[in-house]
Design a protein around this motif. Structure first.
Motif, short mmCIF file in Angstrom:
data_model
loop_
_atom_site.label_atom_id
_atom_site.label_comp_id
_atom_site.label_asym_id
_atom_site.label_seq_id
_atom_site.Cartn_x
_atom_site.Cartn_y
_atom_site.Cartn_z
N ASP A 1 0.83 -1.21 0.00
CA ASP A 1 0.00 0.00 0.00
C ASP A 1 0.86 1.26 0.00
O ASP A 1 0.49 2.28 -0.59
CB ASP A 1 -0.93 0.02 1.21
N ILE A 2 2.01 1.20 0.67
CA ILE A 2 2.93 2.34 0.66
C ILE A 2 3.45 2.57 -0.76
O ILE A 2 3.56 3.71 -1.22
CB ILE A 2 4.10 2.10 1.64
N ILE A 3 3.75 1.48 -1.46
CA ILE A 3 4.22 1.59 -2.85
C ILE A 3 3.13 2.18 -3.73
O ILE A 3 3.38 3.05 -4.56
CB ILE A 3 4.65 0.20 -3.37
N ILE A 4 1.89 1.71 -3.53
CA ILE A 4 0.76 2.24 -4.30
C ILE A 4 0.60 3.74 -4.05
O ILE A 4 0.37 4.52 -4.97
CB ILE A 4 -0.54 1.49 -3.94
N ASN A 5 0.75 4.15 -2.80
CA ASN A 5 0.65 5.57 -2.47
C ASN A 5 1.76 6.38 -3.15
O ASN A 5 1.53 7.50 -3.60
CB ASN A 5 0.72 5.76 -0.95
N GLN A 6 2.96 5.81 -3.20
CA GLN A 6 4.06 6.51 -3.87
C GLN A 6 3.78 6.67 -5.35
O GLN A 6 4.06 7.72 -5.94
CB GLN A 6 5.38 5.76 -3.65
N ILE A 7 3.22 5.63 -5.96
CA ILE A 7 2.86 5.72 -7.38
C ILE A 7 1.80 6.81 -7.58
O ILE A 7 1.87 7.60 -8.53
CB ILE A 7 2.35 4.36 -7.89
N LYS A 8 0.84 6.86 -6.66
CA LYS A 8 -0.20 7.90 -6.73
C LYS A 8 0.44 9.29 -6.68
O LYS A 8 0.09 10.18 -7.47
CB LYS A 8 -1.19 7.73 -5.59
N ILE B 1 2.19 10.18 -9.88
CA ILE B 1 1.24 10.51 -10.95
C ILE B 1 0.68 11.91 -10.73
O ILE B 1 0.58 12.73 -11.65
CB ILE B 1 0.10 9.47 -11.00
N THR B 2 0.30 12.20 -9.49
CA THR B 2 -0.28 13.51 -9.16
C THR B 2 0.69 14.65 -9.45
O THR B 2 0.30 15.71 -9.95
CB THR B 2 -0.69 13.56 -7.67
N SER B 3 1.95 14.41 -9.14
CA SER B 3 2.96 15.46 -9.34
C SER B 3 3.42 15.58 -10.79
O SER B 3 4.15 16.49 -11.14
CB SER B 3 4.17 15.18 -8.45
N GLY B 4 2.99 14.63 -11.62
CA GLY B 4 3.39 14.67 -13.03
C GLY B 4 4.73 14.02 -13.31
O GLY B 4 5.21 14.04 -14.44
N GLN B 5 5.36 13.45 -12.27
CA GLN B 5 6.64 12.78 -12.47
C GLN B 5 6.49 11.42 -13.14
O GLN B 5 7.43 10.89 -13.72
CB GLN B 5 7.36 12.61 -11.13
N LEU B 6 5.29 10.87 -13.05
CA LEU B 6 4.98 9.59 -13.70
C LEU B 6 3.73 9.81 -14.54
O LEU B 6 2.67 10.10 -14.02
CB LEU B 6 4.74 8.51 -12.64
N LYS B 7 3.88 9.68 -15.83
CA LYS B 7 2.80 10.01 -16.76
C LYS B 7 2.20 8.76 -17.39
O LYS B 7 2.88 7.73 -17.52
CB LYS B 7 3.32 10.94 -17.86
N ALA C 1 -8.30 10.67 -13.37
CA ALA C 1 -8.95 9.37 -13.25
C ALA C 1 -8.07 8.38 -12.51
O ALA C 1 -8.52 7.64 -11.64
CB ALA C 1 -9.30 8.83 -14.63
N LEU C 2 -6.79 8.36 -12.84
CA LEU C 2 -5.85 7.45 -12.18
C LEU C 2 -5.75 7.76 -10.69
O LEU C 2 -5.78 6.87 -9.86
CB LEU C 2 -4.47 7.56 -12.82
N GLN C 3 -5.62 9.03 -10.37
CA GLN C 3 -5.49 9.44 -8.97
C GLN C 3 -6.73 9.02 -8.17
O GLN C 3 -6.63 8.49 -7.08
CB GLN C 3 -5.29 10.95 -8.88
N GLY C 4 -7.91 9.29 -8.74
CA GLY C 4 -9.14 8.94 -8.04
C GLY C 4 -9.30 7.45 -7.85
O GLY C 4 -9.71 6.99 -6.79
N LEU C 5 -8.93 6.67 -8.88
CA LEU C 5 -9.07 5.22 -8.80
C LEU C 5 -8.13 4.64 -7.75
O LEU C 5 -8.50 3.77 -6.97
CB LEU C 5 -8.79 4.59 -10.17
N ILE C 6 -6.90 5.14 -7.70
CA ILE C 6 -5.94 4.66 -6.69
C ILE C 6 -6.44 5.00 -5.29
O ILE C 6 -6.34 4.18 -4.38
CB ILE C 6 -4.54 5.25 -6.94
N SER C 7 -6.98 6.19 -5.11
CA SER C 7 -7.51 6.56 -3.79
C SER C 7 -8.63 5.62 -3.39
O SER C 7 -8.72 5.20 -2.23
CB SER C 7 -8.03 8.01 -3.82
N ASP C 8 -9.49 5.29 -4.35
CA ASP C 8 -10.60 4.38 -4.06
C ASP C 8 -10.10 3.00 -3.65
O ASP C 8 -10.64 2.35 -2.76
CB ASP C 8 -11.52 4.24 -5.28
N ILE C 9 -9.04 2.54 -4.32
CA ILE C 9 -8.49 1.22 -4.02
C ILE C 9 -8.00 1.16 -2.58
O ILE C 9 -8.26 0.21 -1.84
CB ILE C 9 -7.33 0.88 -4.97
N LEU C 10 -7.27 2.19 -2.16
CA LEU C 10 -6.72 2.21 -0.81
C LEU C 10 -7.82 2.30 0.23
O LEU C 10 -7.72 1.75 1.31
CB LEU C 10 -5.73 3.36 -0.67
#
Length: 238
Positions: free
Chosen positions: A19-26, A29-35, A87-96
């Motif tokens: 879950d920590i890894i998933i949060n880091q990916i989120k 993505i949010t910061s635009g470092q991972l597109k 969409a990606l950010q919202g979906l990851i938040s929902d998963i957690l």
């Protein structure tokens, strides 16, 4: 101490490495470092960088693949899905959030979605849908015969039925809640060896009713198929 006071205490839970890894990916993505479309580093390098086991990295990646957030291509690695950042950010938040949700509520929601997806699939399925459902069932049966984990194949079977409903919103909701339910179902061995034949027969019956365009029977069989997990959700708290 009275039971009323005791009830005010909450169980202490520890955040899983995945879950920590998933949060880091989120956050990336949010910061635009991972597109969207960008490739992730290999598992080995990620585990070394994060100082966690490769299995923790693998669990996080597999979970995000379940939800369609990551895609792994043979020979080319894992990339971020080509959907919008919001969409990606919202979906990851929902998963957690789902991980900490009431298991019984998740199961109730899954039953509603699954029964109706089976009914709609029986009304709307195409020949291509039937081929995909059959392939998913064949893969599930093969793993079951080999005594191997069927969690991915079971998920695929149910998601192919949701796909056949021709309702993309229904399928998206299924993708959010189903993987964690199935994982817990397998983890606690709800389906013992003695139910193997019954599960095989129920899967086949669901497929047959969808193929023959019998929506009410397909829905009833799906509801019957989920009876064990409904009973399990009542007697267990997470």
């Amino acid at each position: 101490m009275s039971n009323t006071v005791l009830d005010n205490f909450e169980e202490i839970t520890f955040t899983k490495p995945s879950d920590i890894i998933i949060n880091q990916i989120k956050n990336l993505i949010t910061s635009g470092q991972l597109k969207p479309g960008e490739k992730l580093p290999p598992e080995r390098k990620l585990s070394e960088k994060l100082m966690v086991s490769r299995s923790a990295v693998r669990d996080a990646i597999k979970k995000l693949e379940f939800y369609g957030i990551l895609k792994t291509h043979p020979q080319s690695g894992t990339v971020v899905a080509g959907m919008g950042v919001t969409a990606l950010q919202g979906l990851i938040s929902d998963i957690l959030k789902v991980d900490g949700s009431n298991f019984k509520s998740l199961v109730e929601t899954r039953v509603i979605l699954e029964v109706n997806s089976a009914r709609l699939a029986a009304e709307r399925r195409t020949e291509e849908n039937m081929t995909k459902i059959q392939l998913a069932l064949d893969a599930y049966n093969y793993k079951l015969d080999q005594g191997l984990s069927t969690v991915e194949e079971d998920l695929r079977f149910h998601l192919e039925i949701a796909e056949a409903s021709q309702n993309p919103v229904l399928k998206s909701l299924m993708m959010v809640i189903t993987p964690d339910i199935i994982t817990s179902f397998i983890k606690f061995d709800v389906c013992g060896a003695d139910t193997k034949t019954e599960r095989l027969n129920e899967h086949q019956a669901i497929l047959d009713f969808i193929k023959n365009k019998e929506p009410e029977k397909a829905g009833l069989m799906m509801d019957r198929h989920l009876k064990d997990i409904k009973a399990f959700s009542i007697t267990h708290k997470f």
